[in-house]
Design a protein around this motif. Structure first.
Motif, PDB file in Angstrom:
ATOM      1  N   ARG A 188       0.807  -1.216   0.000  1.00  0.00           N
ATOM      2  CA  ARG A 188       0.000   0.000   0.000  1.00  0.00           C
ATOM      3  C   ARG A 188       0.837   1.263   0.000  1.00  0.00           C
ATOM      4  NH1 ARG A 188      -4.200   0.703   4.776  1.00  0.00           N
ATOM      5  NH2 ARG A 188      -2.289   1.275   5.868  1.00  0.00           N
ATOM      6  N   GLN A 189       1.881   1.282   0.816  1.00  0.00           N
ATOM      7  CA  GLN A 189       2.739   2.470   0.877  1.00  0.00           C
ATOM      8  C   GLN A 189       3.395   2.731  -0.482  1.00  0.00           C
ATOM      9  OE1 GLN A 189       5.664   2.317   3.972  1.00  0.00           O
ATOM     10  NE2 GLN A 189       6.494   4.328   3.526  1.00  0.00           N
ATOM     11  N   GLN A 217       2.153   1.881  -3.317  1.00  0.00           N
ATOM     12  CA  GLN A 217       1.129   2.260  -4.284  1.00  0.00           C
ATOM     13  C   GLN A 217       0.948   3.771  -4.363  1.00  0.00           C
ATOM     14  OE1 GLN A 217      -2.321   0.058  -3.074  1.00  0.00           O
ATOM     15  NE2 GLN A 217      -1.675  -1.821  -4.093  1.00  0.00           N
ATOM     16  N   GLU A 218       1.431   4.480  -3.348  1.00  0.00           N
ATOM     17  CA  GLU A 218       1.328   5.934  -3.347  1.00  0.00           C
ATOM     18  C   GLU A 218       2.384   6.573  -4.250  1.00  0.00           C
ATOM     19  OE1 GLU A 218       1.510   7.149   0.697  1.00  0.00           O
ATOM     20  OE2 GLU A 218      -0.354   6.114   1.253  1.00  0.00           O
ATOM     21  N   SER A 219       3.309   5.772  -4.757  1.00  0.00           N
ATOM     22  CA  SER A 219       4.340   6.270  -5.670  1.00  0.00           C
ATOM     23  C   SER A 219       3.968   5.920  -7.098  1.00  0.00           C
ATOM     24  CB  SER A 219       5.701   5.669  -5.326  1.00  0.00           C
ATOM     25  OG  SER A 219       6.614   5.888  -6.383  1.00  0.00           O
ATOM     26  N   THR A 222      -1.151  12.064 -10.071  1.00  0.00           N
ATOM     27  CA  THR A 222      -2.450  11.992  -9.399  1.00  0.00           C
ATOM     28  C   THR A 222      -2.408  12.866  -8.150  1.00  0.00           C
ATOM     29  OG1 THR A 222      -1.721  10.079  -8.136  1.00  0.00           O
ATOM     30  CG2 THR A 222      -2.812   9.645 -10.234  1.00  0.00           C
ATOM     31  N   HIS A 261      -2.358  12.151  -4.985  1.00  0.00           N
ATOM     32  CA  HIS A 261      -1.458  11.757  -3.890  1.00  0.00           C
ATOM     33  C   HIS A 261      -0.066  11.367  -4.390  1.00  0.00           C
ATOM     34  CE1 HIS A 261      -3.285   7.994  -5.340  1.00  0.00           C
ATOM     35  NE2 HIS A 261      -2.148   7.421  -4.976  1.00  0.00           N
ATOM     36  N   ALA A 262       0.144  11.381  -5.700  1.00  0.00           N
ATOM     37  CA  ALA A 262       1.454  10.983  -6.225  1.00  0.00           C
ATOM     38  C   ALA A 262       1.939  12.012  -7.242  1.00  0.00           C
ATOM     39  CB  ALA A 262       1.364   9.599  -6.872  1.00  0.00           C
ATOM     40  N   ASP A 263       2.976  12.738  -6.896  1.00  0.00           N
ATOM     41  CA  ASP A 263       3.519  13.739  -7.823  1.00  0.00           C
ATOM     42  C   ASP A 263       5.007  13.492  -8.073  1.00  0.00           C
ATOM     43  OD1 ASP A 263       4.513  14.429  -5.395  1.00  0.00           O
ATOM     44  OD2 ASP A 263       4.210  16.592  -5.632  1.00  0.00           O
ATOM     45  N   ASP A 264       5.333  12.203  -8.256  1.00  0.00           N
ATOM     46  CA  ASP A 264       6.749  11.855  -8.441  1.00  0.00           C
ATOM     47  C   ASP A 264       7.060  11.382  -9.858  1.00  0.00           C
ATOM     48  OD1 ASP A 264       5.406   9.454  -8.281  1.00  0.00           O
ATOM     49  OD2 ASP A 264       6.661   8.583  -6.700  1.00  0.00           O
TER      50      ASP A 264
END
Length: 735
Positions: A494-495, A497-499, A519, A521-524
């Motif tokens: 899960r952690q 998945q935020e990347s 997205t 929650h993900a700006d990498d």
């Protein structure tokens, strides 16, 4: 009055004022000359041998008019002599010709001894002690350099007469010393295998000038070895017999009989091994294989030693794997998923195993659990990885010391090889090797020689990454053989998945086009669409120097890495490095080697293993200082200062941009990756996957969506000829 006719040869004499450009490989030089009786400097062009400011040239040539640069003297023949005037001697000595004498020291020496300076250095060098700043140590340095310069001139004159450039002549002299002329006369093809940077083509040109027959056995044998080495550089452990003959005929321009006869002679001398491969289970093709001997030895020994390791008793006492898993979860306050539990139990119960999986699938969690259990048993555990960066990262994530495989196996140049082997094995009960996909067949051979029979070996790696830079496909072959238990991890936690980096990496690996917009929650992960190569270059330079440092706070030199699929082209590594050097490092302290300019502060990469310096292919460092007096460049690699003589700088390239292949085993806070359809030959799924997974906190791709889609769809990787998988499968079934 200068004669403008290009058909009339004239004589010209003068002193080199400065060398504007020189190419070490070809000797082509542009220099400015002070001609006696003329006020203005003259531009001269031609092939010169190690041109030095202050040298006197007696030339025969012709005057030509260059459409852009105007009047030039084109050299046809020339002779050199040392200068006679004090000013000329000062310029000559201060040019960097003699290690230990720079411009300042040259001025002091000539001020003290005047026109007798060169005579003093030649016949009474101890008198240099009279010059301020010169002690016994520097006198010895100058004496060695002066003597070497005299000897090298003789060698250079011979080699230049046979088509060898000054840069290569210096390397030949460094390798063979005063034996250089004899070695080259006897067998010029030795140069191709003995000296980095000199290939068969150069050696063949020298041999031709020395009168070697094009159809000679010596040439055919050297040519075959050259072709096999080239093929190993492409990753092949062996090459099929018939296609090899065809390649050799084409490259050497000889008939089939000459090649087959040379193959027979090489096999008789054990310099190659010709083997009819006996396949098992339909894993590989049926054909006759030709190996360089060291690769055959490595492949067969890896298979045998891995088999021996698998079937030997282990030194670790038996423990209850189920209880151990429950215990370690409590100790680490974690809950392992089923596949992770399988991996931990497999490590406890087996002698050899493989853990493979992509980013975010929990490999590090499994490693920490295994290490916790084995540490409780009080046994010897070793951790290693192929590169310094990978070993450092392994140490940081596990809290245990990790070393590079070369250091763990104690390579020594003086003692000619790895000191850890079957006679002096590693002291360990468990050996864990991370980034195992990077390990080539030669290194794997040395590793297996040193692993004690009672030890447990755990290989960890991502089999979907690019294979090793060196020959072989070791991790993939071990997994494919079925001889070793393998736990493959697929689930993204899960952690992770935020990347978007990790999510997209897994999409790419599955052949799915990645999400190109960040997205909530993900700006990498970002994709900047641009089709014009020049615009892609401009955007990459802007991202590296301005936009990413300002927005994300990453250091432009140390934390941002440009990765590119190829070396050539507008956004290939070569051009990107030149352009990035301009915007990121305007330092004026420079050294020029051939057509490459290095500056103090440059980010650089080592491109060959140098065991003497303990710096290895792919290591990245920063140039700390350039010393023209000692002709030395000091480069810092992971805090270790490593000195390089100017002559050794062909082992170094700029590393503001590197090929994705060279980035294996490394992670960077931020990655910029250009991708265009002009890269189509190299656009493969595992290449893009490897590039994306190098970015830890940020990945920015710049280029064409069409090029990205082409690469993601293309899962046909270049075939590597290797027989390890079948050897392991056969040995495993025989037991």
């Amino acid at each position: 009055m200068k004669n403008q006719s290009s058909n009339v040869l004239v004589d010209l004499q003068g002193q080199i004022e400065r060398v504007t450009y020189t190419n070490e490989e070809t000797g082509y030089t542009i220099a400015r000359l002070k001609v006696y009786g003329q006020r203005d400097l003259v531009t001269i062009v031609g092939n010169l041998m190690a041109p030095t400011a202050g040298e006197i040239l007696k030339m025969r040539g012709e005057w030509v008019n260059h459409p852009r640069y105007g009047e030039q003297f084109k050299i046809i023949h020339y002779k050199t002599s040392v200068p006679a005037s004090v000013f000329g001697i000062e310029k000559y000595l201060g040019s960097g010709l003699i290690k230990g004498i720079g411009p300042v020291m040259a001025k002091r020496i000539t001020k003290r001894f005047g026109e007798k300076t060169l005579d003093i250095i030649e016949n009474d060098i101890q008198r240099l002690i009279e010059v301020e700043g010169i002690g016994e140590k520097r006198i010895r340095m100058i004496e060695r350099a002066w003597q070497a310069q005299k000897e090298i001139r003789e060698v250079m004159l011979f080699l230049q007469g046979h088509g060898v450039s000054s840069g290569y002549a210096t390397k030949i002299f460094k390798q063979y010393g005063d034996r250089s002329i004899g070695v080259v006369k006897e067998n010029p093809y030795r140069l191709a295998t003995d000296i980095f940077g000199i290939g068969f083509v150069t050696a063949d040109r020298i041999a031709e000038k020395l009168g070697f027959d094009k159809h000679s056995e010596l040439r055919a044998e050297a040519g075959i070895l050259y072709v096999l080495h080239q093929l190993s550089d492409e990753g092949h452990v062996y090459y099929p017999y018939e296609p090899l003959i065809a390649k050799c005929m084409e490259i050497l321009e000889v008939d089939q009989g000459t090649v087959t006869q040379a193959l027979t002679l090489l096999a008789r001398e054990d310099r190659i091994i010709i083997e009819k491969l006996q396949d098992l289970k339909g894993l590989d093709e049926h054909h006759t294989a030709v190996y360089l001997t060291k690769f055959h030895l490595s492949e067969t020994r890896v298979a045998n030693r891995l088999s021996t390791l698998l079937h030997s008793p282990k030194s670790i006492r038996e423990i209850n794997a189920v209880k151990a898993v429950h215990w370690v979860q409590r100790q680490l306050s974690i809950r392992l998923v089923q596949r992770q539990i399988e991996a931990v139990r497999c490590a406890i119960e087996n002698k050899v195993m493989v853990i493979t999986g992509g980013p975010g699938t929990g490999k590090t969690t499994i490693l920490n659990a295994i290490l916790k259990i084995f540490s409780k048993l009080g046994i010897n555990i070793l951790l290693a990885a192929p590169t310094g960066r990978a070993a450092k990262r392994m140490g940081e994530t596990t809290g245990h010391q990790a070393r590079t495989l070369h250091r763990m196996l104690e390579f020594s140049l003086q003692k000619r090889g790895f000191q850890k082997n079957e006679d002096h094995p590693l002291r360990c009960d468990v050996l864990i090797v991370d980034e195992a996909s990077m390990v080539d067949i030669i290194l794997m051979h040395h590793l297996m020689k040193a692993v004690p029979q009672q030890a447990t070996l755990i290989l960890v790696g991502d089999v979907n990454q690019l294979p090793s830079v060196g020959a072989g496909n070791v991790l993939k072959d071990i997994i494919g053989s079925g001889a070793v238990p393998v736990v493959e991890l697929h689930k993204i936690f899960r952690q992770a998945q935020e990347s978007l980096i990790i999510v997209n990496a897994h999409k790419i690996n599955a052949g799915i086009l990645p999400s190109l917009k960040p997205t909530g929650h993900a700006d990498d992960f970002y994709f900047i669409e641009q089709e014009d190569p020049q615009e892609v270059l401009r955007i990459v330079l802007d991202l590296a120097s301005e936009r990413i440092p300002k927005r994300f706070g990453f250091n432009a030199m140390d934390e941002i890495q440009v990765l590119t699929p190829m070396h050539k082209g507008v956004v290939g590594a070569s051009n990107l490095n030149l352009e990035l050097q301009k915007v990121l490092n305007p330092s004026t302290q420079t050294v020029t080697r051939g057509n490459r300019v290095f500056r103090a502060g440059d980010k650089v990469m080592q491109i060959k293993n140098n065991y003497d310096k303990e710096v290895f292919n792919g290591d990245i460092g920063r140039i700390k200082r350039i010393d023209p007096e000692t002709q030395e460049v000091v480069i810092a690699f992971d805090g270790l200062d490593v000195p390089y003589d100017y002559i050794d700088l062909d082992e170094i390239v700029l590393a503001y941009a590197v090929s994705i292949h060279k980035s294996q085993g490394s992670e960077y806070p931020a990655v910029i990756m250009p991708i265009l359809t002009q890269h189509y030959v190299l656009l493969q799924r595992n290449l893009i996957y490897t590039g994306v997974t190098r970015g830890r906190k940020l990945v920015v791709m710049v280029g064409m969506k069409r090029a990205l889609a082409m690469g993601v769809r293309n899962d046909k990787t270049q075939k590597r000829y290797t027989h390890l998988r079948s050897r392991l499968a056969r040995i495993s079934s025989d037991k």
